[in-house]
Enzyme design. Structure first.
Site, short mmCIF file in Angstrom:
data_model
loop_
_atom_site.label_atom_id
_atom_site.label_comp_id
_atom_site.label_asym_id
_atom_site.label_seq_id
_atom_site.Cartn_x
_atom_site.Cartn_y
_atom_site.Cartn_z
N PHE B 99 -56.83 -28.22 4.49
CA PHE B 99 -57.09 -26.83 5.19
C PHE B 99 -58.45 -26.76 5.97
O PHE B 99 -59.27 -27.83 6.02
CB PHE B 99 -57.19 -25.78 4.05
CG PHE B 99 -56.43 -24.91 4.00
CD1 PHE B 99 -55.25 -24.94 3.63
CD2 PHE B 99 -57.00 -23.48 4.50
CE1 PHE B 99 -54.12 -23.83 3.31
CE2 PHE B 99 -55.97 -22.48 4.50
CZ PHE B 99 -54.76 -22.56 3.95
N GLN B 214 -63.88 -12.09 10.07
CA GLN B 214 -63.20 -13.26 10.70
C GLN B 214 -61.74 -13.07 11.38
O GLN B 214 -61.07 -12.20 10.89
CB GLN B 214 -62.81 -14.14 9.33
CG GLN B 214 -61.85 -15.33 9.84
CD GLN B 214 -61.81 -16.34 8.27
OE1 GLN B 214 -61.04 -16.05 7.48
NE2 GLN B 214 -62.59 -17.25 8.52
N HIS B 216 -58.42 -14.49 12.43
CA HIS B 216 -57.43 -15.61 11.80
C HIS B 216 -56.56 -16.25 13.27
O HIS B 216 -56.39 -15.28 13.74
CB HIS B 216 -56.63 -15.29 10.75
CG HIS B 216 -55.73 -16.31 10.08
ND1 HIS B 216 -55.00 -17.17 10.73
CD2 HIS B 216 -56.16 -16.84 8.79
CE1 HIS B 216 -54.34 -18.06 9.75
NE2 HIS B 216 -55.28 -17.96 8.51
N LEU B 226 -49.84 -12.38 9.07
CA LEU B 226 -50.35 -13.63 9.02
C LEU B 226 -49.35 -14.88 8.84
O LEU B 226 -48.33 -14.52 8.35
CB LEU B 226 -50.97 -13.74 7.63
CG LEU B 226 -51.63 -15.10 7.09
CD1 LEU B 226 -52.56 -15.47 8.08
CD2 LEU B 226 -52.00 -14.91 5.59
N GLU B 229 -52.69 -20.55 7.57
CA GLU B 229 -53.20 -21.88 8.16
C GLU B 229 -52.67 -23.18 7.65
O GLU B 229 -52.67 -24.05 8.04
CB GLU B 229 -54.66 -21.71 7.64
CG GLU B 229 -55.63 -22.91 8.25
CD GLU B 229 -57.04 -22.66 7.92
OE1 GLU B 229 -57.48 -21.49 8.12
OE2 GLU B 229 -57.74 -23.63 7.84
N ARG B 260 -61.72 -21.41 11.12
CA ARG B 260 -60.95 -20.48 11.65
C ARG B 260 -61.78 -19.67 12.98
O ARG B 260 -61.22 -19.57 13.96
CB ARG B 260 -60.79 -19.33 10.90
CG ARG B 260 -59.52 -19.74 9.74
CD ARG B 260 -59.38 -18.86 8.70
NE ARG B 260 -58.29 -19.24 7.83
CZ ARG B 260 -58.14 -18.60 6.45
NH1 ARG B 260 -58.93 -17.59 6.36
NH2 ARG B 260 -57.25 -19.13 5.80
N HIS B 326 -58.92 -10.55 10.02
CA HIS B 326 -58.29 -11.05 8.91
C HIS B 326 -59.25 -10.93 7.58
O HIS B 326 -58.69 -10.49 6.74
CB HIS B 326 -58.03 -12.60 9.16
CG HIS B 326 -57.55 -13.26 7.78
ND1 HIS B 326 -56.40 -12.84 7.37
CD2 HIS B 326 -57.87 -14.44 7.07
CE1 HIS B 326 -55.94 -13.78 6.31
NE2 HIS B 326 -56.90 -14.63 6.15
N ARG B 368 -65.89 -17.63 6.83
CA ARG B 368 -65.24 -18.00 5.51
C ARG B 368 -64.17 -19.37 5.84
O ARG B 368 -63.56 -19.03 6.79
CB ARG B 368 -64.65 -16.92 4.76
CG ARG B 368 -63.69 -17.52 3.49
CD ARG B 368 -63.04 -16.29 2.78
NE ARG B 368 -62.05 -15.58 3.46
CZ ARG B 368 -60.70 -16.15 3.64
NH1 ARG B 368 -60.54 -17.32 3.12
NH2 ARG B 368 -59.98 -15.58 4.39
#
Lengths: 314, 555
Positions: B99, B214, B216, B226, B229, B260, B326, B368
């Site tokens: 990730f 954030q 995304h 969404l 990721e 991100r 996000h 994050r």
């Protein structure tokens, strides 16, 4: 211009529901939920419905379009229009309407609660590590775990329409999630409970829930999986299991259904009360000339049928 | 729910939600939950800690991060023991994948619906413990009851009947989520509207690091929905309009798996430079080379989303995506035990706890990492629950003047019902979202932020002249949407106020007029307090640095 014919209901104002038409130009790519939001936000703020994630994962926006349950966020609005450019929107079925498209989910959740919807083990979990589960074992519960509890299957279930006592597709799919989980240790207890009236054998196999499920959960397939486990676990002492077994035996033996034997075997030879209940039905059938042939005959190619059973190891 | 499961071991819990427990937005989390289990490659909590701090651009409180990553493996095992479903390795362990920003394959996952699997597993446990956890579904939380510097409960209303009630409690735990709905393009659910953080703020509690939102990198074009990721974790490419893997220019080493904030800025830069696909505001997420089998095994939900929402099958065609609001790194300030604190010294507000996205511990700092939010919710959910339990065991039952508290909320209802204005709440909401996305989005500067604040304030004035159509009590969703809009308008102002004050670029907050990080002046958390007469006041709070001194952040 499309017409959204929406079933309205507000007992604070009038006791009977009615239909109201809203005309709307559907924006390009708009989902049904987008359109209903537009109606609420630009035409009538009092329209009530549930929604949240708008990406088909929270399960809030179940409703009926043209008579069938769907997730409003998951469908392009223009795909739902009939030839006249109209779509009819109604609340989910088999649950009591509260206001407009909002229904009372209490019985739905009560039934989910009834199947003991949580992992049950007797052994202590290993300390500082996971229980193992093979990818194959994971796959047995992969589909059922996609259920989002939207209630679409419950809404359109044909059994529930006539039998409130039926647990319904969602609760049974949830039950399969544990019946087939390699980590759960109450398989026998579960399938015994699920074989009682209101459980798996009350499903009429219409598969409407498979059509309505917005996810791969597809309850009817899960119900069949529980039935298989129940029979494998030897839970035969109920009408449903006896019915299934009698059906199988009859076809295996003769290639066709012995319709005289089936109801008797389903009730069980020693179930005097149940057998007596069959008598009036039998008499009525006799009077109408609908009794199947007394002497049951095999089909010509019964050997081929037996070969199929052999192939399936049965 | 994780907190409730902790408390119910000894005390009774009321679990209140404005939806149903299984419909919370945690369920939309797709890709995974981080823990250094080392199931597919060697890993350690130290590496997880460093990745989290670097990912957060050195704004994380490192003492909290250390406990958080150390707790990770055990909370995952606990989830598994509860019955949570995880994808598995061939030898039956929990599978892990790569990730963004994580240097090891650390994301435990359940196909591409990990949040859903965890949410439902927790809900199952809540149903199991129904004797001590009573669930109030479709109840709306309006305000906190605070007396003598102690939290004594919440004022709530039943969405179904409109009845206002006070729930008196020895301790209150908020897990009320984020506020992405203040933006036009967002992954967030309609329910993510800042109700919890604003209730805290309205009680005089500051909000920490509100400027850090954030974006995304992979939101569905125009809709913001969404696309996990995990699509990039599994090997997906990002392509601009020229068909180039443009991440080469921005993060040559980590490419598509940079954190991100970096990927989202890279995308927006390409779009702003006219290199979007067909010159439009989107770029492509290309998964075709993964093959249909891999997509079906690891990313089935994403594929279905593409098919359902835009008729694009990602096995055959690339997906159009753009940056989308996000996650809120900021929120209600808490210590590492989940207790809410009200100042830079860490003074607790007794009886009030918070966890998850609504809280700011801060483990995520300025940005994050993917899969760290589910972990945050579970680790700090458990900790907040434990802290609440310990606190509640030693405190007397409250006796709140209920009618006074109810009257306050009822007067809000009456105020909304009485408005005879002509303003459309829909217009106000759309304008707010548009203003926030364009002035307080991926790229920010003083000019746009100043305008943003002015415009939001003028919307707040117009909001008071809104037009109501439904004045009934029964399931009046319009009323609740209006209350939510009021909350978001205030939150939007707080976000842009804090963003204007932070004259540097760090993590998710990028100032075009101050494009560098400035540790000399801004290596601190921001705390926005309410002042008399609806104003805002900014204070700061030092960052806790233990193991890792701030260093340049490259990928």
């Amino acid at each position: 211009m499309a017409t959204f014919r929406i079933k309205r209901y507000n007992p604070e104002k009038q006791p009977e529901p009615y239909y109201e038409d809203f005309d709307l130009d559907i924006p390009k790519g708009a989902t049904l939920l987008d359109c209903i939001n537009l109606i609420k936000w630009t035409k009538d703020g009092s329209l009530s419905y549930r929604m949240s994630c708008r990406s088909a994962i929270c399960g809030s926006c179940g409703m009926k379009a043209n008579g069938h349950a769907l997730l409003a966020c998951q469908r392009q609005a223009d795909s739902l229009l009939d030839k006249d450019g109209t779509v009819t929107i109604e609340p989910l079925g088999n649950m009591k309407p509260i206001k407009d498209l909002v229904v009372d989910f209490k019985p739905f959740w009560d039934k989910v609660n009834k199947v003991q919807p949580y992992l049950q083990t007797s052994a202590e979990a290993p300390v500082g590590k996971e229980r193992t589960q093979s990818p194959e074992q994971f796959r047995l519960i992969d589909d059922t775990s996609t259920c989002i509890m939207c209630g679409n299957c419950y809404s359109d279930c044909n059994t529930l329409e006539v039998d409130d006592n039926f647990l319904g597709p969602a609760a049974l799919a949830k039950a399969q999630r544990f019946v087939c989980d390699s980590r759960d240790e109450k398989t026998l207890e579960r399938v015994t409970e699920l074989s009682k009236p209101g459980g798996i054998w009350d499903c009429t196999h219409c598969a409407e829930c498979v059509e309505r499920c917005p996810k791969p959960a597809q309850p009817f397939h899960r119900i069949k999986e529980i039935m298989t486990v129940a029979l494998e676990e030897g839970v035969h002492n109920n009408n449903g299991a006896r019915h299934a077994l009698s059906f199988t035996r009859s076809v295996k033996a003769s290639g066709r259904l012995n319709e005289n034997q089936l109801p008797v075997e389903s009730m069980g030879y020693f179930n005097i009360k149940g057998l007596l209940e069959l008598v009036p039905v039998g008499l009525r059938m006799l009077l109408k000339g609908k009794i199947p042939p007394i002497f049951h005959k095999s089909i010509d190619d019964v050997k081929d049928v037996k070969r199929i059973y052999k192939e399936l190891n049965q | 729910m994780r907190a409730a499961l902790e408390v119910c071991k000894d005390l009774d819990v009321a679990l209140l939600t404005k939806v149903y427990p299984s419909r919370s937005h945690s369920g939309a989390a797709q890709g995974g939950i981080a823990a250094s289990l080392g199931n597919s490659e060697d890993d350690s909590w130290e590496e997880h800690m460093f990745d989290t701090i670097k990912g957060g651009d050195y704004l994380s409180d490192q003492d909290a991060v250390e406990e958080y990553v150390k707790a990770a493996p055990n909370v995952i095992y606990e989830l598994e023991h509860m019955g949570c479903i995880f994808s598995r390795t061939p030898d039956g362990k929990i599978a892990q994948r790569s990730f963004g920003g994580h240097s090891r394959p650390r994301a435990c996952f359940s196909a591409d619906r990990t949040g859903h699997a965890i949410l439902h597993a927790l809900h199952e446990q809540v149903m199991k413990h129904s004797r001590s956890i009573k669930v109030y579904s479709e109840w709306f939380m309006h305000s906190l009851v605070i007396e003598d510097q102690q939290c004594r409960g919440v004022v709530v209303s039943d969405v179904r009947t409109g009845a206002v009630e006070v729930i008196q409690a020895k301790a209150v735990v908020f897990a009320t989520g984020g506020y992405g709905r203040a933006f036009q393009i967002t992954t967030n659910a309609f329910a993510s509207t800042a109700d919890g953080v604003l209730a805290a703020f309205n009680s005089g509690i500051p909000l920490e690091d509100a400027e850090f939102v954030q974006f995304h990198p992979s939101g569905l074009y125009r809709q913001g929905i969404l696309f996990s990721e995990a699509a990039r974790g599994e090997g997906g490419y990002l392509l601009n309009g020229l068909g180039e893997r443009f991440m080469e220019k921005y993060a040559p080493e980590r490419m598509e798996l940079a954190p991100r904030d970096i990927v989202a800025r890279a995308e927006q830069s390409e779009i702003d430079a006219g290199r979007g696909v067909n010159g439009e505001d989107f770029i492509h997420l290309d998964l075709r080379h993964l093959g249909e089998a891999r997509i079906m095994e690891r990313l089935p939900q994403i594929r279905q989303l593409g098919i359902d929402f835009i008729s694009v099958d990602c096995a055959k065609d690339p997906l159009p995506i753009q940056p989308t609001a996000h996650y809120s790194m900021g929120g209600i300030p808490t210590d590492k035990f989940g207790a809410v604190v009200v100042d830079a010294k860490g003074t607790r507000l007794n009886g009030f706890f918070a966890a998850g996205e609504c809280a700011c511990v801060s483990v995520h700092g300025a940005n994050r990492l993917g899969t760290n939010s589910l972990l945050d919710a579970v680790v700090f959910g458990q900790r907040a629950g434990r802290s609440a339990l310990e606190y509640a065991k030693n405190v007397a039952s409250p006796s709140v003047n209920e009618s006074r508290e109810k009257t306050r909320v009822l007067s809000v209802f009456e105020d909304i019902f009485q408005r005879e204005g002509s303003e459309s709440y829909n217009d106000i909401r759309n304008e707010m979202k548009n203003i926030m996305t364009h002035n307080c989005g991926v790229f920010r500067d003083a000019e746009h932020l100043t305008q943003c604040i002015e415009k939001i304030q003028s919307l707040q004035v117009r909001y008071k002249k809104g037009k109501v159509t439904d004045k009934g009590r029964l399931f009046n969703t319009e009323l609740y949407e209006i209350i939510e809009l009021g909350n978001m308008l205030k939150m939007a102002e707080i976000i842009s106020f804090a963003a204007l004050a932070r004259k540097e670029s760090r993590g998710g907050h990028f100032r075009s007029d101050f494009p560098k990080r400035n540790d000399v002046d801004f290596l601190h958390h921001s705390l926005v307090y309410p002042t008399e007469g609806d104003g805002l006041e900014l204070k700061t709070k030092p960052v806790v640095i233990t193991r890792h001194q701030p260093a340049e952040r490259t990928y």
